[in-house]
Design an enzyme around this catalytic site. Structure first.
Site, PDB file in Angstrom:
ATOM      1  CB  CYS A 110      -0.893  -0.008   1.247  1.00 53.82           C
ATOM      2  SG  CYS A 110      -2.045   1.383   1.349  1.00 53.82           S
ATOM      3  CG  HIS A 153      -5.782  -2.184  -1.858  1.00 59.43           C
ATOM      4  ND1 HIS A 153      -4.774  -2.843  -1.183  1.00 59.43           N
ATOM      5  CD2 HIS A 153      -5.504  -0.856  -1.740  1.00 59.43           C
ATOM      6  CE1 HIS A 153      -3.935  -1.947  -0.664  1.00 59.43           C
ATOM      7  NE2 HIS A 153      -4.343  -0.739  -0.991  1.00 59.43           N
ATOM      8  CD  GLU A 154      -7.083   1.508  -4.427  1.00 61.38           C
ATOM      9  OE1 GLU A 154      -6.073   0.846  -4.716  1.00 61.38           O
ATOM     10  OE2 GLU A 154      -7.066   2.401  -3.540  1.00 61.38           O
ATOM     11  CG  HIS A 157      -7.283   2.709   1.043  1.00 63.48           C
ATOM     12  ND1 HIS A 157      -6.512   2.738   2.186  1.00 63.48           N
ATOM     13  CD2 HIS A 157      -6.477   2.221   0.070  1.00 63.48           C
ATOM     14  CE1 HIS A 157      -5.289   2.279   1.919  1.00 63.48           C
ATOM     15  NE2 HIS A 157      -5.249   1.949   0.644  1.00 63.48           N
TER      16      HIS A 157
HETATM   17  O1  LIG Z   1      -4.620   2.064  -2.238  1.00 66.61           O
HETATM   18  C1  LIG Z   1      -3.849   2.016  -3.206  1.00 66.61           C
HETATM   19  N1  LIG Z   1      -2.561   1.749  -3.045  1.00 66.61           N
HETATM   20  O2  LIG Z   1      -2.089   1.645  -1.795  1.00 66.61           O
HETATM   21  C2  LIG Z   1      -1.659   1.465  -4.150  1.00 66.61           C
HETATM   22  C3  LIG Z   1      -1.443  -0.025  -4.297  1.00 66.61           C
HETATM   23  C4  LIG Z   1      -2.734  -0.709  -4.732  1.00 66.61           C
HETATM   24  C5  LIG Z   1      -2.571  -2.206  -5.063  1.00 66.61           C
HETATM   25  C6  LIG Z   1      -1.931  -3.051  -3.948  1.00 66.61           C
HETATM   26  C7  LIG Z   1      -2.525  -4.464  -4.140  1.00 66.61           C
HETATM   27  C8  LIG Z   1      -3.781  -4.319  -4.924  1.00 66.61           C
HETATM   28  C9  LIG Z   1      -3.944  -2.859  -5.272  1.00 66.61           C
HETATM   29  C10 LIG Z   1      -0.336  -0.212  -5.315  1.00 66.61           C
HETATM   30  O3  LIG Z   1      -0.540   0.094  -6.472  1.00 66.61           O
HETATM   31  N2  LIG Z   1       0.890  -0.654  -4.898  1.00 66.61           N
HETATM   32  N3  LIG Z   1       1.088  -1.018  -3.602  1.00 66.61           N
HETATM   33  C11 LIG Z   1       2.404  -0.686  -2.999  1.00 66.61           C
HETATM   34  C12 LIG Z   1       3.559  -0.657  -3.919  1.00 66.61           C
HETATM   35  C13 LIG Z   1       3.254  -1.327  -5.207  1.00 66.61           C
HETATM   36  C14 LIG Z   1       1.993  -0.785  -5.852  1.00 66.61           C
HETATM   37  C15 LIG Z   1       1.627  -1.657  -7.034  1.00 66.61           C
HETATM   38  O4  LIG Z   1       1.004  -2.678  -6.849  1.00 66.61           O
HETATM   39  N4  LIG Z   1       2.037  -1.156  -8.212  1.00 66.61           N
HETATM   40  C16 LIG Z   1       1.856  -1.744  -9.446  1.00 66.61           C
HETATM   41  C17 LIG Z   1       1.351  -3.039  -9.624  1.00 66.61           C
HETATM   42  C18 LIG Z   1       1.216  -3.518 -10.943  1.00 66.61           C
HETATM   43  C19 LIG Z   1       1.583  -2.711 -11.987  1.00 66.61           C
HETATM   44  C20 LIG Z   1       2.091  -1.428 -11.734  1.00 66.61           C
HETATM   45  N5  LIG Z   1       2.221  -0.967 -10.466  1.00 66.61           N
HETATM   46 NI    NI Z   2      -3.620   1.184  -0.432  1.00 66.91          NI
END
Ligand SMILES: O=CN(O)C[C@@H](CC1CCCC1)C(=O)N1NCCC[C@H]1C(=O)Nc1ccccn1
Ligand code: NI
EC number: 3.5.1.88
Length: 183
Positions: A110, A153-154, A157
């Site tokens: 996250c 996940h969203e 939040h």
């Molecule tokens: O609430 C929203 N958040 O916290 C951003 C989160 C949301 C995802 C986490 C798991 C399901 C939804 C997020 O995107 N990440 N989590 C932390 C670092 C990595 C990043 C990620 O998964 N990046 C990514 C993945 C695939 C392709 C490109 N980028």
């Molecule tokens: Ni998140």
């Protein structure tokens, strides 16, 4: 957008407010900025330049804004192809879901959590949800697999739930036999 708040900020543990239509100018700009942030965060140069962690989803509470607005921007695997899902969802609501559950093989992270929290985050495999777009048009869509995980996940939040709330602290990688592990 470097104003992403981190765990410990009480806003991440509150229930966000429903948004009323028509959107204010400020809310319209917020929606645009949330999608822009995700797109920019996935661009290697811009992510490098602004020191962004690439994100596929963002919820308004992560910007310390207690409104039921989420953004998802999930790129396709092929270069320069259309994203799998790119959407602003206002007042999203899961109206039905599969009995079947799924989780990501690599667990979840996250942008509001600056630490690894290992473990399976078990979610519904398939969801049917309604939401409004910024113009106030209502939509009903069905999602499965990775997009369904991201949207859940969203939506967590805006309900004050963090991904690690779902992890079994005794056995983080325990899965009931009928959970689909998505890699
Ligand atoms: O609430 C929203 N958040 O916290 C951003 C989160 C949301 C995802 C986490 C798991 C399901 C939804 C997020 O995107 N990440 N989590 C932390 C670092 C990595 C990043 C990620 O998964 N990046 C990514 C993945 C695939 C392709 C490109 N980028
Ligand atoms: Ni998140």
């Amino acid at each position: 957008m470097d104003t992403i708040i981190r765990e410990g900020n009480p806003t991440l543990r509150e229930i966000a407010e429903e948004v009323r239509f028509p959107l204010s100018n400020e809310e319209q700009i917020l929606c645009k900025e949330m999608i822009e942030f995700l797109k920019n965060s996935q661009d290697p140069e811009l992510a490098e330049k602004y020191n962004l962690r690439g994100g596929v989803g963002l919820a308004a509470p992560q910007l310390d804004i207690k409104k039921r607005i989420i953004a998802v921007h999930i790129p396709s695997d092929e270069q320069n192809a259309e994203p799998i899902l790119s959407s602003i969802m206002i007042n999203p609501k899961i109206i039905s879901h599969s009995v079947q559950s799924s989780c990501l093989a690599e667990g979840e992270g996250c942008l509001s959590v600056d630490r690894e929290v290992p473990g399976y985050v078990v979610r519904h495999s398939r969801i049917t949800l309604t939401y409004f777009d910024p113009e106030g048009t209502s939509h009903k869509i069905r999602l499965k697999n990775y997009p369904a995980i991201v949207v859940q996940h969203e939506i967590d939040h805006i309900n004050g739930i963090m991904f690690y709330d779902h992890i079994n602290s005794q056995e983080p990688f325990k899965v009931e036999n009928d959970v689909t592990v998505i890699s």
